[in-house]
Design an enzyme around this catalytic site. Structure first.
Site, PDB file in Angstrom:
ATOM      1  N   GLU A   1      -0.219  -2.569 -11.638  1.00  0.00           N
ATOM      2  CA  GLU A   1      -0.457  -2.240 -10.222  1.00  0.00           C
ATOM      3  C   GLU A   1      -0.419  -0.736 -10.006  1.00  0.00           C
ATOM      4  OE1 GLU A   1      -1.386  -2.742  -7.310  1.00  0.00           O
ATOM      5  OE2 GLU A   1      -0.266  -4.246  -6.210  1.00  0.00           O
ATOM      6  N   ASP A   2      -1.101  -0.277  -8.988  1.00  0.00           N
ATOM      7  CA  ASP A   2      -1.060   1.150  -8.676  1.00  0.00           C
ATOM      8  C   ASP A   2       0.260   1.548  -8.010  1.00  0.00           C
ATOM      9  OD1 ASP A   2      -1.643  -0.260  -6.309  1.00  0.00           O
ATOM     10  OD2 ASP A   2      -3.413   0.921  -5.798  1.00  0.00           O
TER      11      ASP A   2
ATOM     12  N   ARG B   1     -10.355   7.966  -4.982  1.00  0.00           N
ATOM     13  CA  ARG B   1      -9.910   7.209  -6.161  1.00  0.00           C
ATOM     14  C   ARG B   1     -10.134   7.977  -7.462  1.00  0.00           C
ATOM     15  NH1 ARG B   1      -8.726   1.900  -4.687  1.00  0.00           N
ATOM     16  NH2 ARG B   1     -10.040   0.948  -3.107  1.00  0.00           N
TER      17      ARG B   1
END
Ligand code: IMP
Ligand code: MG
Length: 179
Positions: A100-101, A166
């Site tokens: 996960e980020d 991003r």
């Protein structure tokens, strides 16, 4: 229409890369034997962390992807989590690591852990690049955390604000000018 910008750089690209090498080594050290390590990347935010993490690991890695609903263009959580794309493969009996980020309130990760645990993996671990402990609404277990950060909305290295930023190789704090 408000305009956004990077207010400050919070974590440099070099700091991220150094920490990822450490996490990759920890994961491998915690995985005895020569079994496969199945990484489940949470799209979209986790894609860059996954890409660097797997390149810091040996040839025991397999991959799959899933996508859940996120904030949209807002910077506040809705508290609701929706599965947008499921895994391609079964995880039954596999040694799985969620990639996960960021863990913010913890609601997304709690949901993911629940639905994946119900599919009977042999083992389920979680690796998150970033964590904001001060924002937690639910107590969720994370096995590998890259960096604990203060309560800022951050972008870059996979994380977005309305799909922007991003592609940055570092983590920055977002600034927004209200009209
Ligand atoms: P949670 O369910 O509140 O823990 O939020 C998890 C998801 O919200 C993450 O996977 C991110 O997609 C998004 N998110 C939370 N905080 C941030 C942030 O500071 N920047 C960008 N996205 C964030
Ligand atoms: Mg996300």
């Amino acid at each position: 229409m408000s305009s956004s910008y990077i207010a400050t750089s919070l974590i440099t690209s070099d700091q991220i890369q150094d920490r990822i090498v450490e996490i990759a080594a920890e994961i491998e050290r915690d995985t005895p034997g020569d079994g496969l390590i199945h990484l489940v990347c949470v799209l979209k935010g986790g894609f860059m962390f996954l890409a660097d993490l797997i390149r810091a690991m040996g040839d025991r890695v397999t991959l799959d992807f899933m996508a859940v609903s996120s904030y949209g263009k807002d910077t506040k959580t809705s508290g609701e989590v929706r599965l947008l794309k499921d895994l391609d493969q079964s995880i039954e009996g596999r040694d799985v690591i969620i990639v996960e980020d960021i863990v913010d309130t913890g609601l997304t990760l709690t949901y993911l852990q629940e639905i994946l645990r119900a599919r009977a993996p042999k083992r389920l671990r979680t690796a998150c690049l970033l964590s904001k402990p001060a924002r937690r609404l639910v107590n969720v277990h994370v096995d590998y955390t890259g960096f604990n950060i203060d309560d800022h909305f951050v972008v870059g290295y996979g994380l977005d604000y309305g799909e922007h930023y991003r592609n940055l190789s570092y983590i920055g704090v977002l600034g927004v000018d209200e009209p």
